[in-house]
Every structure is written in C-alpha cells, then in structure tokens.
Design a protein around this motif. Structure first.
Motif, PDB file in Angstrom:
ATOM      1  N   LEU A  60       1.029  -1.679  -0.007  1.00  8.25           N
ATOM      2  CA  LEU A  60       0.083   0.254   0.152  1.00  8.25           C
ATOM      3  C   LEU A  60       1.044   1.058  -0.375  1.00  8.25           C
ATOM      4  CD1 LEU A  60      -2.997   0.919   0.036  1.00  8.25           C
ATOM      5  CD2 LEU A  60      -2.928   0.481   1.993  1.00  8.25           C
ATOM      6  N   ASP A 111       2.302   1.730  -3.206  1.00  3.81           N
ATOM      7  CA  ASP A 111       0.752   2.576  -4.264  1.00  3.81           C
ATOM      8  C   ASP A 111       0.430   4.298  -3.482  1.00  3.81           C
ATOM      9  OD1 ASP A 111      -0.051   0.433  -5.273  1.00  3.81           O
ATOM     10  OD2 ASP A 111      -1.932  -0.407  -4.216  1.00  3.81           O
ATOM     11  N   PHE A 168       3.245   5.942  -5.536  1.00  3.34           N
ATOM     12  CA  PHE A 168       2.722   5.882  -7.012  1.00  3.34           C
ATOM     13  C   PHE A 168       1.794   7.353  -6.912  1.00  3.34           C
ATOM     14  CE2 PHE A 168      -0.128   5.305 -10.168  1.00  3.34           C
ATOM     15  CZ  PHE A 168       0.148   4.949 -11.413  1.00  3.34           C
ATOM     16  N   VAL A 169       0.625   7.583  -6.144  1.00  8.10           N
ATOM     17  CA  VAL A 169      -0.263   8.592  -5.919  1.00  8.10           C
ATOM     18  C   VAL A 169       0.513   9.639  -6.391  1.00  8.10           C
ATOM     19  CG1 VAL A 169      -1.981   9.327  -5.300  1.00  8.10           C
ATOM     20  CG2 VAL A 169      -1.905   7.121  -5.755  1.00  8.10           C
ATOM     21  N   ARG A 180      -7.895  11.622   1.329  1.00  7.14           N
ATOM     22  CA  ARG A 180      -8.490  11.213   1.299  1.00  7.14           C
ATOM     23  C   ARG A 180      -8.760  10.264   2.644  1.00  7.14           C
ATOM     24  NH1 ARG A 180      -8.589  13.336  -2.708  1.00  7.14           N
ATOM     25  NH2 ARG A 180      -9.964  13.288  -4.598  1.00  7.14           N
ATOM     26  N   TYR A 181      -7.507  10.022   3.629  1.00 11.97           N
ATOM     27  CA  TYR A 181      -7.229   9.353   4.270  1.00 11.97           C
ATOM     28  C   TYR A 181      -7.591  10.044   5.973  1.00 11.97           C
ATOM     29  CZ  TYR A 181      -4.968   5.296   2.041  1.00 11.97           C
ATOM     30  OH  TYR A 181      -5.496   4.744   0.832  1.00 11.97           O
ATOM     31  N   TRP A 198      -9.241  -5.976  -4.960  1.00 13.90           N
ATOM     32  CA  TRP A 198      -8.474  -5.731  -4.668  1.00 13.90           C
ATOM     33  C   TRP A 198      -6.989  -6.189  -5.117  1.00 13.90           C
ATOM     34  CZ3 TRP A 198      -5.635  -3.430   0.431  1.00 13.90           C
ATOM     35  CH2 TRP A 198      -5.035  -2.645   0.432  1.00 13.90           C
ATOM     36  N   LYS A 199      -6.103  -5.608  -5.728  1.00 16.60           N
ATOM     37  CA  LYS A 199      -4.573  -6.596  -5.954  1.00 16.60           C
ATOM     38  C   LYS A 199      -4.871  -6.795  -6.968  1.00 16.60           C
ATOM     39  CE  LYS A 199      -1.027  -3.548  -4.881  1.00 16.60           C
ATOM     40  NZ  LYS A 199      -0.392  -2.693  -5.329  1.00 16.60           N
ATOM     41  N   SER A 234      -4.785  -2.496  -9.927  1.00 21.40           N
ATOM     42  CA  SER A 234      -3.083  -1.365  -9.442  1.00 21.40           C
ATOM     43  C   SER A 234      -3.899  -0.822  -8.068  1.00 21.40           C
ATOM     44  CB  SER A 234      -3.534  -0.455 -10.471  1.00 21.40           C
ATOM     45  OG  SER A 234      -3.931   0.100 -10.309  1.00 21.40           O
ATOM     46  N   GLY A 235      -4.777  -0.874  -7.050  1.00 21.51           N
ATOM     47  CA  GLY A 235      -4.897  -0.252  -6.314  1.00 21.51           C
ATOM     48  C   GLY A 235      -4.955   1.199  -6.272  1.00 21.51           C
ATOM     49  N   ARG A 236      -5.230   1.455  -7.197  1.00 20.05           N
ATOM     50  CA  ARG A 236      -5.558   3.065  -7.582  1.00 20.05           C
ATOM     51  C   ARG A 236      -6.528   4.051  -6.650  1.00 20.05           C
ATOM     52  NH1 ARG A 236      -5.920   7.538  -7.213  1.00 20.05           N
ATOM     53  NH2 ARG A 236      -4.842   9.129  -7.827  1.00 20.05           N
ATOM     54  N   ALA A 247      -8.193   2.611  -4.619  1.00 21.51           N
ATOM     55  CA  ALA A 247      -7.978   2.186  -2.457  1.00 21.51           C
ATOM     56  C   ALA A 247      -7.752   3.532  -2.198  1.00 21.51           C
ATOM     57  CB  ALA A 247      -7.267   1.009  -2.865  1.00 21.51           C
ATOM     58  N   ILE A 248      -7.058   4.269  -3.091  1.00 21.53           N
ATOM     59  CA  ILE A 248      -6.653   5.312  -2.455  1.00 21.53           C
ATOM     60  C   ILE A 248      -7.978   6.368  -2.363  1.00 21.53           C
ATOM     61  CG2 ILE A 248      -4.725   7.005  -2.485  1.00 21.53           C
ATOM     62  CD1 ILE A 248      -2.124   4.625  -2.748  1.00 21.53           C
TER      63      ILE A 248
END
Lengths: 273, 158, 659, 176
Positions: free
Chosen positions: B64, B67, B70-71, B92-93, D99-100, D125-127, D129-130
């Motif tokens: 995670l 990921d 990546f964002v 978001r978090y 997911w993934k 990709s899990g994108r 999820a964020i």
C-alpha cells in the motif's frame, strides 16, 4: 539435594541479614562533612591557578564555610548510639519469617518435583536423537527436491510439531493440504501449528484453518476448542465459555480432550478470581 | 503449569524493534526529472504508511505504501504543488496520513507546548533569578568565623 | 535443578527487598543504629541473590534446557553459543531479570562504597531502592516468571529473533538498562533527601558520580542503538524518531538537565528544589521508556489485551513511584531553601536556560510520543507525529540552546562580566561566520540547514578551544607551565570540555549525514555499474551463502572514486528459516569524510537486484562524537574517584596549609 | 511557592487519568474521511471471467454495500460466509471490488467459496483504493441512495456487526 541447597541459601541469607542486629556497637559513621573541606580545597586550587579573582574566592570561601557551619549544626544528633531492644527482636523475627515465606512461596510457584524427572516427551524419542534429527533433515531435503509427497510432508509436519518448530510444521501441513483432498484433521493440525507459532494467539491464518476444519467436520474437537479460544481473545468471554461447555458435554467422561477443555475452563476461572 | 498455559504464556519481547525494511522506494520508482524526484523523496517522508503505524511511506515496502508513492508521483506529474499533494492525501485518509500534524484545533496544544513551556518557565525562572539576585549576602560575623575555625581544626586533627 | 534453584533465589530476593523496605523505616523511627548496618547487609544480599538467579538463567540458556519456557521459546540447540548467552536478555522475562540485576547491582555497589555518606540519608536511600526492587521482582515472579517450566519439554527450541543475533544489539540493551536503572539511584537519593527535608552540597557531591554514570551508560546505549539501526536495519538512517527511540531520549534529556543543575546545586547551594525534581523525573521517564513504549501501550495494544496483568502491574508501579514521589515533593520541597544567590549574567543563569530548554525539549518528545494516544482518547481523530514534526520543533530548539555551550563554561559563577567574555569569544564568532558562508557556498542542496549546522559546530569547537586556552594560559606562559596547569585542571573540567567538544563533532556529523546525503537506486545485474557523482559502484556478483542458522544472498560490490579503487564490500540479505524472517546487512565503506552505504534487496525476475546506494558525508563522526561525549562523562566520574569522599583528612590538611 | 511544589503532582495526576483512559483505546483504529462524502468517480473493468464491471453510477439509486476484498487476504476468507449470508438474505445488494489481485485469481476464489456480489470491479493497480482511503482488506462501505458513503467498516464483518450496526443502518437508510 535441592532442599539442602535451599536450606543453605536461606540460612546464609538469614545470617547476613540478622548479623547487624546482634552486633552491639556499630562502626564509626561519617557525617559527610568532608564534602565542604574538599570544596575549600578545590577553591584554594582554583585560587592558586588564578582561575578566579581574589575577590570571588573570598566570597566563595565565606559561603562554603557558612554552609559547613549550617550542616554541622544539623548533623550532631546522628552520631549518637541508640539501641532499641524491641526493634532488634522484631528485626530478627521478621527476617526469619521472610526467609520462611520464601520457602512457602517457592512451594507454591516452584516445581521441585520436576527435579530429576525425565521430561515425558524425551522418553518417546529414540536414544539416538541425532539419528532421528538427521533422518528428518534428509526427509525435508528430499521433499524440497520432490515436493509431490503428501505422506512425507505429513510426517514431517507432525515431527516438527513435536519438536516445537511450528513455523516449519505449518509449511508442511499447507503442502499436504495442497496435494490431497483436505480433511478436517489436516486443517486442524495446521491451525494448531499457527496458534503455537504465535504463542497461543489466534491470528487470522489460524482462525481460517479452524474454520475450514469445521466446514469439513462440524464436530472437530480441536477446531471447536480453539475457535472458542478465539472468542475469548476477541473479548467475548461468555460466548467462549458457552462453546467450551457445549464441547465438553459432547465428549466422553475422562477422555483426554475433555480433560483439556475442563482444564482450560479451570484456568479461566482462576484467572478471573 | 498446565499444557495449555505453557503455550499461551509467551513473549512480548521487551525489545520489540521496528521490523527491518529494505530501503523503499524501489529503483523502478524514479521520476525522470531530478527536481521532481527530489520533491517526491521529500514528500515520501511527509506521508505516513497507513498500514505500518508510525512509518513514512518512503521507508516502507508495504504494497500500500508503494501505491501511495505511485499517487504522489502521479500528482507531481500532473503539476500539483507539494502542498496540493499533501492535501490530496489528507482529503482521502485524514490528518493521520501526515507525518507532521497540521496546525488546527486539536493540535494547537502540541504545537504551542514548547513555546508555552519556554514562556512560562522562562518567566518563572527570570522572576526567580531577579528576586534572589536582589538580596545581597550578609557579612560573615566574627562569632561564626570563630566557629568555623574550630570546626576546621577538629577536622584536621581527626 | 538449576531452574528450581534460580526460582528460589529470585523469591528470596523479592522477600528480602520487601522486608528491607519496611524494616528500615521502622528502625529509623525507633532510632536504633543497627538499622544502618542492616540496610547495607540487605542491599548486598539482594544483589547476590539476584545475581545468582541471573547466573542460573544464563546457565539454562548455555546448556539449552528446553524444560524452561523462556529457553524453549527463545533459543535453539544449534544457535551459536555466544547468542545463546545474549539470548538471556533477548526476551521479555530475561530482560526483566537483567533489569532487576542492574537495579540490585547499583544498590550493591552503593552499599560497598557508602562509607562517607551520612547514615540516615544512605539508609533511607536503601529503603527506597528496596521498594523499587521489591516491586520489580514481584513483577517478574507473578507476571513474567523467567523460571516457568515447560513440561513436557520440546526437543528443540524456537530460536531467538534473528534481529537480536547481532553483536551490537546484544550489547545495546545492557548498556541502555545500565543507564535507565542508574537513574533509580539518583531517584532514591532524591526521595531520601525529601524525607530528610534537607539537601545541600554534600548531597550533590554524593549523587553526582551516580548521575554521571547513569547518563554515560545511557549515552553509550543510545549510541549503540543508533549504530545498530544504521548498520543492520538497512533503511539508510540512524535516527527515525520512532517511539522506541524517543523513549530512550526522554530520560537522556532529563538526565542531561540533571547533571547540569546538580553542578549548580553543588557549587552554589541553589536551584535545589528544581534539581531534586529532575532527579525524581529521570527514573520514571526511564520506566516509561522500557515499559509503556516497548511493550504495553504504544507498540501493541494487542499485547496489552493478551497480558493485561503485566500492563496493569507496570502502570501501578509507575503510579505509585511517580505519584508517591511527587506528593512527597509537593509536601517537602519547600524545606529545600536555597542559600546561594546569583545575578542575571552568571554561569548559574546560563545553566538555568540550559535546564529550561532541555526540560522543554523533553516535554516536546514526551508529548510527541503520547499526543496521538491522547487525541484518540478525547475524540475520534487520529494523528501521526513523525520525524518532520521533530525536525521542525526539536532541532531548532536544541540547536539554539547549543549556542550556549562554549559560553556557559566560560562564565564566572555568581556574577560574570560579559564584556571581556565577548572579546575573548570574538575569534569563535568569526570562525563560525566563515564556516557558515563556506558551507553555504559549497553545498548543492539543503544549503541553509547545512550552513547553520556547520556554523554551530565550528562555534562550539572554537569556543571550547578558546576556553581551554584561557584555562591553561596557553601561549601566555611557558609551555611547560601550561602543561602543569593542564595536569592540575580537575578531571571534571576536562570531562566538561571533552563532552562539549563531542557535542560539536556530533552536530557537524548530523549536519553532514542529514543535509548533504545523496542516494541513488537502481536494478543491477552482476557486472552493472552505477554512477553517483564521482563514485562508481560495480556489482561484481551475487552468491548464496549457507551459514549455521541462516541463508544469505550476498552481493559483492566494488567502489571506485574517479580513478581511485576504494576496494570491495559485501551487502547481504539474510533469511532465517526457523523463524521465517529476513533481515538485511548493509555494506558500508567508511572513511573519515564519508560512508558509501549499500543495501541489496530481493531480486526481480529479468531486471536484477534492487540496489540502494547512499553517500553519507561525515557519518563516521557520529560515532566518534558520541564516543567523545561518553568519554567526557567517564572523565567526570573519574574526578570523584580520585578525591574520594573518604579522604577527608588530606583535604583538611591542605586547607590548613593554604591558610 | 508552596502551591507551586504541588504542580508536578497535579500534572502527573492529569496524565495518569489520561493513560487510564487511553488504555481502552486502540490507536491502530483509523477514522475515515469518506463518511458523508460522495463516492469518488470511478469506472472499474470486470474481473477476468465476469462481464460486469463496476462504476460509481451503479451505486446510485439504491442503498448498497461496497466490499473491498482480495483472494490473497485470509481475513476476507473468514468474512466470506457472512457476506454470503447477507447476500442470501436479500436485505441489501453487495458490490465487490477485487483489490490488487492476480488476473483470474479473484474469479477462482469466488468460484470456490461462492459469489455474494451483484457486480465486481477489478482494482488491480490499487489506485482506486487510495481514493477510498483504504487501509487494508476487507473493508466495507455503506452507500446511500444518493451515492454518498454513510459508514465505513474496517475489517471482518462479524454476525454481531451485521445485526447490531450494519443492518439497522441499512434498513434506516432504505426507509428514508
């Protein structure tokens, strides 16, 4: 033997503790006033080395002397020798009682009966322990080469369980499950391996294994036992007890499994007390 | 000691140590533009990996965290400023995704604390120093002088 | 047999401690002088008993007696022998026993060396120490018994956490504990002083070596921990501001403030109530460090749920220790009337500032560590407080304080004249400015932070050299005379100068490592090379190495700097089959100017091995700086050793000679 | 001055109370930002072997559950029977997001254990999820008719969670 040693240690300790009560006079005691003398000495050295001005030194000296004076006024009472009969009697009695209490507590939490006893599991292992270990090593090596051997993995898993190498046991049981139509017993063994590996905590893998075992055989004793334990670890004690009791009632009187559940309930009870 | 207790009792190692992680991010996570890459690295240190408790995504190899990195790169490439990237994640978090807590109602105490301590402590200390330095020491009386002489002589004889 | 013996010894130690803490108070009330001898005898008995119990546990680990639960859980018959021994404290129960051993060890040494101390004070101190010992041996016996048996015994053990199989880490907890536990002595002395309602220069002189010893051990322990993180964890850093590290920093900060204010108390008989308060805080902060953070609250709520009795026990001990001590403080602190006075510009004042800032820094770390828990308690919000927070608050705060380092030591006690001092320090200020400008001009990133760090380090170092020069009158008098002055300079002064010099070096190293580091990462196949500025790193090959209890994948690297060959080094990724864990061993090619730091990761098919290379300028000086600071502490302790409290007579004689 | 000496004790007492309270809290429980917010825009492809993907439009008009899962995730397996039960009860439709997962793994997993989902989107990709602020699997979101997230459930849905929290909430939203 252990009792001789315990008696020896206990009496030596007692002698050490009680000795000061039996002595009439005490050694000469200090009042710590030397600290001021040595502060003056430091001051004189600083003055000699011209670290501080003469003026500063003078006031510093005056201050140290005043503190010395104050301290010596307070310290006089301490050097008088006093003896209190009753305190000495109490002291000796309490010391003796404490040493006795140590023996009593030891009887409660110690395991003196284990001294000299052969651990039961050791007896099951053939004399040539190393030989067995070597065989297991060979078995695990050959299984890594030719993994398609569920019986082999099962034997290895059992052996690792007995040896307390739970992580490897779990790997072995997983391999068996992948290779044959799984049974409740297999999942339940896997679950136990996970539980033991986590030192008794039912993590997700262990829970999953026990749930799968129950799916295959709703009566699986180990799975029911540990899933009840899981309830307890989740904080639902009432439910856990209920499940254990249901499990216990389904088991024949005096059977090993029943004793295990009973013991578990007893432990819980003592913990709650 | 029963069989059950023996395996239920276990260790909480008194030395629980943060798990070792291979230095993340991985080599395939590099941005072409060295300036963007430097900003990305800085941002990785500012965002918390949400699955690994108090660890930044820059030091975690949890999937995670990957990921999330990546964002971060995606937002940077889209032209976001550093603050915008942090806002994006915070939206978001929540606040806890920021390694540095934002200044807001529930953190005002935390941020103000050092200043408050220095201010209050400093004021007390200053007042104390001022007050006590105002009183000058009294002279040493002749009587006291004689006493100390006696005391020192006694020490010397001992 | 040995296990049972150890069990009995531990029980007996607990009862002796319990009995002592009660009897001493009774004895002091009746006024019977036998109580003084009894207190010492009891202290020694506790030490011997716990020491013997610890020896028993060590023996059990050495012979791999798996009928003992902790041995079965944390050892393995095939483990290297040395790690069998270090495994004794690589687990909760054993480390707690080590904790108790240190506690009674300190008490035992105190009993051994207590001759010059006023009897009521030392006896009260033993009573408080015994209470602490009783609480912790009870904790051991009733919630974490190291001698619990496992019956039937397994044929082999569960291995020790591979992370703990490292020489650095094996020595790290004992050092840290020696530091933490050392503050118990100063705590007990402070409580005793409060009960007596009196504390003066005598008290400060007695306590000072203990405070310094604890502080020095703690410094070394933190240093070892940081170097372990740097060399073993492979994440490319040495300090992460995580709760475990913060936990060791808090008592260190309190302890640092304490040893400074203790000096004021000894010299000038003032700041007494404050010094006592610091002594009362350092030990509880150590307890918070070991227990709350490591095992109970912060790291793992789960652990608390599984072992509520341990958590409750520790919290109860903490509540009694801190609550009791602070209540006593509230009641008695006003008995500690200061007699010395000082002006606004004086060494005392500068140490007041020092204490103020260190206390604020300690509170900052404390709240940084516990504030998230606090916020979660009072609301549904969750917060994270990580390194960026501390970098933004702690660093400037402590950095500003460090400006005082060279000034403070040069200020006169009581009332200082600022004029001559400023003239003396002018060269240091010029050097500071120059260094800052040069660092700013040369750096290619993080210029401001780098420049400020360098300037601060140079200011401290040059300032201290000026201080030393003036103390020795170097170049003002013949060299031989200066050397004689150097010999006569008390070790305490040397200790201060050395420790402060170490601080300067540490500041420079931290600046280098954090402001000027560079890093690069890439997938590499054997034969590939990676270029970083002037450096070229070649992966020569990757091989598999089978060791006794782990399998390693070893990447062999060769480092070139321009044309120069800097030699080869190996980074490893280890896998421990028994625990199913992997760890990394970073490869470090160190020199005085910079470390080349390489880690290798798990290979990705077709792309090769992920390799991280960091260049850390001046990293070597982190350890040197830390070692010098510890050396300073050790020198100051030796000062007290040389003129022991026993030697009253020669001191008095000299005074008379001087008159 | 006299009272000042008691200040440390007072501070400590306050701290002790806070610790006593703090013990009952689990700092690893993380709050959600998404609650009472509109769903993020998304349009996920179906997982391998399925025809229907999942987009935010599918979640408008009806109260629904959105469940993040993965075939690699053991807790998801533990949760699965509960999801099957909810699905059979017909109280509320469940939408899944895989997911993934490796291509095909999700489908095989559902084949083995049953499929409780109306539609399944593939977040390989899990994108996304964020965007959901996901911290792990399984996680379940209760979405109202307007497509707003009304509740987020972290971790396994137990029978108790369903009966005492989720079901009443769903029924309440449906009756509005």
């Amino acid at each position: 033997m252990i009792w001789i040693l315990i008696a020896l240690i206990a009496s030596l300790t007692l002698v050490l503790l009680v000795a000061p009560f039996l002595r009439r006079t005490q050694e000469k005691r200090a009042d710590g006033l030397g600290a001021f003398a040595s502060q003056l000495e430091e001051l004189n050295r600083d003055r000699a080395m011209e670290m501080i001005s003469a003026d500063e030194a003078r006031t510093a000296e005056a201050e140290i002397k005043r503190r010395w004076l104050n301290a010596s006024d307070q310290g006089d009472v301490e050097n008088e020798e006093t003896i209190s009969r009753s305190f000495r009697t109490i002291g000796v009695t309490v010391c003796a009682a404490a040493v006795m209490a140590a023996v009593v507590i030891y009887l409660q939490i110690g395991n003196a009966h284990l001294i000299g006893a052969q651990p039961p599991q050791m007896a099951e292992v053939p004399e040539d322990v190393q030989g067995v270990l070597n065989e297991l090593e060979a078995l695990s090596a050959s299984l890594i080469e030719n993994p398609q051997n569920p019986e082999g993995w099962y034997v290895l898993g059992q052996a690792y369980m007995a040896m307390g190498r739970y992580g490897e046991a779990a790997i072995a049981f997983n391999n068996v499950i992948d290779q044959v139509e799984p049974t409740a017993g297999l999942f339940s063994s896997l679950g136990r391996a996970y539980v033991f590996m986590e030192n008794g905590i039912l993590g997700p893998p262990a829970r999953e294994a026990f749930i799968r075992a129950l799916e295959l055989d709703p009566a699986d004793v180990m799975a029911r036992f540990f899933l009840a334990e899981a309830r307890l670890q989740d904080g639902d004690e009432a439910r856990a007890i209920q499940e254990w009791q249901a499990l216990m009632e389904s088991l024949p009187e005096g059977s090993e499994a029943r004793v295990m559940v009973e013991t578990r309930l007893e432990i819980l009870e003592t913990e709650n007390r | 000691m029963t069989r059950f207790q023996t395996f239920i009792i276990s260790l909480i190692a008194a030395l629980v140590i943060t798990m070792p992680v291979l230095a993340a991010p991985g080599p395939d996570e590099t941005l072409e533009d060295p300036q963007l890459e430097a900003r990305a690295m800085e941002l990785y240190g500012q965002l918390r990996c949400v699955v690994c408790q108090s660890q930044a995504i820059g030091y975690s190899d949890a999937p995670l965290a990957g990921d999330m990195r990546f964002v971060v790169r995606e937002r940077l490439l889209a032209g976001d400023s550093d603050a915008e990237v942090l806002d994006y994640m915070q939206d978001r978090y929540g606040d806890y995704v920021l390694m540095m807590p934002p200044l807001q109602a529930n953190t005002i105490f935390l941020w103000a604390l050092p200043f408050l301590l220095l201010l209050v402590g400093g004021a007390i200390a200053f007042a104390y120093v001022r007050r006590q330095s105002a009183q000058m020491e009294t002279a040493f009386s002749a009587e006291e002088d004689a006493q100390i002489e006696a005391l020192m002589r006694e020490e010397g004889r001992e | 047999m040995i296990a049972e013996l150890g069990q009995f010894l531990l029980i007996l130690a607990f009862l002796v401690a319990l009995l002592q803490s009660g009897l001493i108070f009774l004895g002091l009330r009746t006024g019977d002088t036998a109580v003084f001898g009894f207190a010492r005898a009891g202290a020694i008995a506790q030490f011997v008993l716990v020491g013997a119990a610890f020896a028993c546990l060590t023996w059990l680990f050495a012979v791999s007696d798996f009928s003992v639960l902790v041995v079965a859980d944390n050892s393995h018959s095939e483990k290297p022998f040395i790690y069998k021994l270090t495994g004794v404290w690589g687990n909760h129960e054993g480390s707690m026993l080590l904790w108790c051993l240190m506690l009674t060890g300190y008490t035992g040494v105190l009993a051994w060396t207590a001759n010059g101390i006023a009897p009521r004070l030392i006896t009260l101190t033993f009573a408080v120490q015994s209470m602490i010992t009783a609480a912790f041996t009870a904790f051991l016996l009733f919630t974490s018994n190291p001698f619990a048996r496992l019956w039937p015994a397994p044929a082999d053990g569960n291995d020790l956490n591979p992370l703990l199989q490292d020489p650095g880490l094996a020595s790290h907890p004992p050092m840290l504990y020696a530091g933490y536990v050392g503050f118990s002595i100063t705590f007990s002395f402070a409580v005793a002083a409060l009960i007596e309602g009196r504390a003066d220069a005598r008290w400060a002189r007695i306590v000072r070596p203990w405070a310094l010893a604890a502080w020095t051990f703690l410094t070394i322990g933190i240093l070892l921990g940081a170097s372990w993180a740097y060399f073993e964890l492979g994440w490319g850093g040495w300090w992460a501001w995580d709760p475990v590290e913060n936990a060791s920093l808090m008592p260190w900060l309190a302890g640092t403030a304490f040893i400074h204010s203790l000096r004021v108390m000894e010299k000038r008989d003032t700041l007494k109530a404050w010094t006592i308060l610091l002594a009362l805080m350092a030990f509880p902060l150590s307890l918070v460090g070991t227990f709350l953070v490591r095992s109970v609250i912060i790291t793992s709520v789960h652990a608390f749920a599984v072992y509520p009795e341990r958590g409750v026990f520790i919290l109860a001990i903490l509540a009694v220790v801190v609550g009791g001590a602070l209540a006593l403080y509230g009641w008695r602190a006003n008995c500690l009337k200061p007699t010395g006075v000082f002006s606004e510009i004086s060494r005392e004042s500068s140490l007041v500032v020092n204490n103020l800032v260190l206390a604020a820094a300690c509170a900052l770390v404390f709240f940084g560590t516990f504030y998230p828990l606090f916020v979660t308690t009072v609301s549904d919000e969750t917060l994270t407080i990580g390194a960026p927070f501390y970098n933004a608050t702690f660093n400037p705060l402590v950095g500003t304080l460090l400006i005082l380092v060279p000034i403070s030591g040069m200020l006169a006690w009581k009332r200082a004249k600022p004029g001559p001092l400023l003239r003396q320090l002018a060269p240091a200020a010029i050097a500071m400015l120059a260094a800052g400008i040069i660092a700013f001009a040369l750096a290619d990133h993080d210029r401001l932070a780098g420049a400020m760090g360098t300037a601060l380090a140079v200011w401290i170092a040059v300032g201290l050299l000026i201080d030393l020069k003036s103390r020795l009158k170097l170049f003002d008098i013949p060299l031989a005379a200066s050397l004689a002055r150097a010999r006569n300079l008390p070790l305490g002064i040397w200790g201060m100068i050395v420790a402060h010099f170490g601080v300067g070096i540490l500041v420079l190293a931290i600046t280098g490592v954090s402001a000027w580091k560079t890093e690069s990462r890439s997938f590499m196949q054997p034969g590939d090379s990676l270029t970083m500025g002037q450096y070229e790193i070649v992966l020569e090959g990757v091989s598999r190495v089978d060791r006794d209890n782990f399998i390693a994948e070893e990447g062999l690297f060769h480092v070139y700097y321009g044309e120069r060959d800097l030699g080869s080094l190996a980074a490893e990724r280890r896998f421990y089959p028994v625990r199913g864990m992997s760890t990394t061993e970073s490869a470090v090619q160190g020199s005085a100017l910079r470390d080349v730091y390489i880690t290798i990761g798990e290979p990705v098919a077709t792309r090769g091995w992920p390799v991280h290379v960091y260049i850390y300028p001046l990293a070597f000086w982190l350890w040197v700086g830390g070692a010098i600071i510890s050396l300073g502490g050790a020198l100051s302790i030796a000062d007290r050793g040389r003129r022991s409290l026993l030697s009253r007579k020669p001191a008095a004689e000299q005074v008379q000679v001087a008159e | 001055m006299r009272l000042l000496a008691f200040l440390p004790l007072a501070l400590f007492a306050a701290m002790a109370i806070y610790f006593a309270m703090g013990l009952r809290e689990d700092p690893s429980v993380l709050p959600s930002q998404l609650v009472d917010e509109a769903l993020p825009d998304f349009d996920l492809p179906p997982i391998e072997g399925y025809q229907l993907g999942l987009s935010d439009d599918d979640l408008h008009g009806e109260v629904s559950l959105v469940n993040y899962f993965g075939s690699w995730c053991p807790p998801c397996l533990i949760e699965h029977p509960m999801l099957m039960q909810i699905s059979r009860s017909g109280v509320v439709p469940i939408y899944g997001i895989d997911w993934k997962d490796e291509p095909g793994a999700g489908a095989r997993w559902l084949e083995r254990h049953g499929n409780p989902y109306v539609r399944i989107g593939d977040d390989q990709s899990g994108r996304l999820a964020i965007e959901f602020g996901l911290t792990g699997a399984p996680e379940t979101f209760v979405v109202d008719r307007e497509g707003r997230v009304r509740y987020r459930h972290i971790g396994i849905i137990t029978e108790e969670d369903w009966e005492e929290t989720l079901r009443p909430l769903v029924l309440d939203l449906q009756s509005q």
